[in-house]
Design a protein around this motif. Structure first.
Motif, short mmCIF file in Angstrom:
data_model
loop_
_atom_site.label_atom_id
_atom_site.label_comp_id
_atom_site.label_asym_id
_atom_site.label_seq_id
_atom_site.Cartn_x
_atom_site.Cartn_y
_atom_site.Cartn_z
N TYR A 72 0.83 -1.20 0.00
CA TYR A 72 0.00 0.00 0.00
C TYR A 72 0.87 1.25 0.00
O TYR A 72 1.99 1.23 0.52
CB TYR A 72 -0.89 0.06 1.25
CG TYR A 72 -2.07 -0.86 1.25
CD1 TYR A 72 -3.33 -0.42 0.82
CD2 TYR A 72 -1.96 -2.17 1.70
CE1 TYR A 72 -4.43 -1.26 0.83
CE2 TYR A 72 -3.07 -3.03 1.71
CZ TYR A 72 -4.29 -2.56 1.28
OH TYR A 72 -5.38 -3.39 1.28
N THR A 73 0.31 2.33 -0.55
CA THR A 73 0.90 3.64 -0.32
C THR A 73 0.44 4.09 1.05
O THR A 73 -0.49 3.52 1.64
CB THR A 73 0.42 4.66 -1.37
OG1 THR A 73 -1.01 4.79 -1.26
CG2 THR A 73 0.79 4.22 -2.78
N ALA A 74 1.06 5.15 1.57
CA ALA A 74 0.65 5.68 2.87
C ALA A 74 -0.81 6.13 2.82
O ALA A 74 -1.59 5.86 3.73
CB ALA A 74 1.55 6.85 3.28
N GLU A 127 0.21 7.80 -14.46
CA GLU A 127 0.19 8.99 -13.59
C GLU A 127 -1.15 9.10 -12.87
O GLU A 127 -1.21 9.37 -11.67
CB GLU A 127 0.46 10.25 -14.42
CG GLU A 127 1.90 10.36 -14.91
CD GLU A 127 2.12 11.58 -15.78
OE1 GLU A 127 1.11 12.24 -16.15
OE2 GLU A 127 3.29 11.88 -16.12
N GLN A 128 -2.24 8.91 -13.60
CA GLN A 128 -3.57 9.00 -13.00
C GLN A 128 -3.76 7.96 -11.91
O GLN A 128 -4.29 8.25 -10.83
CB GLN A 128 -4.64 8.85 -14.08
CG GLN A 128 -4.72 10.02 -15.04
CD GLN A 128 -5.62 9.74 -16.23
OE1 GLN A 128 -6.01 8.59 -16.49
NE2 GLN A 128 -5.99 10.79 -16.96
N LYS A 133 -3.72 6.94 -5.90
CA LYS A 133 -3.19 6.20 -4.75
C LYS A 133 -2.46 7.12 -3.77
O LYS A 133 -1.88 6.66 -2.79
CB LYS A 133 -2.24 5.10 -5.24
CG LYS A 133 -2.95 4.00 -6.02
CD LYS A 133 -1.95 3.01 -6.60
CE LYS A 133 -2.64 1.94 -7.44
NZ LYS A 133 -3.48 1.04 -6.63
N GLY A 134 -2.46 8.42 -4.06
CA GLY A 134 -1.89 9.39 -3.12
C GLY A 134 -0.47 9.84 -3.43
O GLY A 134 0.15 10.53 -2.63
N ILE A 140 6.05 11.52 -9.30
CA ILE A 140 5.88 10.62 -10.45
C ILE A 140 6.77 11.06 -11.61
O ILE A 140 7.47 10.24 -12.22
CB ILE A 140 4.41 10.59 -10.89
CG1 ILE A 140 3.52 10.07 -9.75
CG2 ILE A 140 4.23 9.72 -12.12
CD1 ILE A 140 2.04 10.29 -9.98
N CYS A 141 6.76 12.36 -11.91
CA CYS A 141 7.58 12.88 -13.02
C CYS A 141 9.06 12.65 -12.76
O CYS A 141 9.82 12.28 -13.67
CB CYS A 141 7.30 14.37 -13.22
SG CYS A 141 5.66 14.72 -13.89
#
Length: 205
Positions: A72-74, A127-128, A133-134, A140-141
């Motif tokens: 999971y992400t935070a 990216e979307q 997912k936060g 991301i870039c």
């Protein structure tokens, strides 16, 4: 402070309302042990035990159990814990706990997600997905730039051609209506307009 309501949440859990406000969820055994009953007073000492001992420990265990099944992400883990009706303070304590052991690492998650999907999804779609997912856009870039610097680069044209092949699409024989329909399909996939038009031999920009 009066316990004004106990709402059955299923699986032995009850949402506890104190002075008409929902405050936390407890199991039936905990309610019995702590002597929490609808219509009766609850002491500050009992509330402290719940907020500082019972719920933080359970939130940590819940976070660990979730992470055993998948990463999971935070933000994603925070949302799952909120679904369990844990107080915000307990959620943040649980997140700090798992992050301290490296069990939650947004940078690692985002990088792995990009690498795994590089040949599966358009950059825009990746990216979307990550932002949902936060993960923030700058992170991301930066990761895309790092991967390109390491020689890992997305071939959007090849991905489009692969999708066209699966659709049995022939740009040399397709009429304008079919090309426009395929354009809309690829655009929804997140590919850039120029790359799509070039692959379809169609100038509709």
């Amino acid at each position: 402070m009066i316990v004004t309501q106990l709402t059955d949440m299923g699986k032995g859990r009850y949402k506890v309302y104190i002075d008409e406000r929902p405050v936390f969820a407890l199991y039936r055994g905990e309610l019995n042990r702590l002597g929490i009953r609808e219509g009766e007073a609850v002491t500050e000492e009992t509330l402290c035990e719940i907020r500082e001992e019972i719920l933080p420990l359970r939130a940590k265990k819940r976070a660990m159990n979730l992470l055993q099944k998948r990463e999971y992400t935070a933000a994603g883990l925070r949302e799952k814990l909120r679904d369990g009706d844990y107080p915000e303070a307990c959620i943040e304590e649980a997140l700090a706990y798992v992050e301290s052991y490296g069990y939650v690492d947004d940078l690692r998650y985002a990088r792995d997600f990009i690498v795994y999907n590089l040949d599966r999804k358009s950059r825009m779609r990746i990216e979307q997905d990550l932002m949902r997912k936060g993960i923030d856009k700058d992170t991301i870039c930066n990761l895309f730039e790092e991967l390109e610097g390491e020689g890992t680069k997305q071939d959007e044209a090849a991905m489009i051609q692969s999708l066209l092949k699966k659709k049995k699409y022939d740009a040399t024989t397709a009429d304008r209506q079919e090309k426009q329909r395929m354009y809309a399909f690829l655009y929804r996939k997140g590919f850039h307009a120029g790359a799509i038009s070039k692959a379809l031999l169609l100038d509709i920009t």
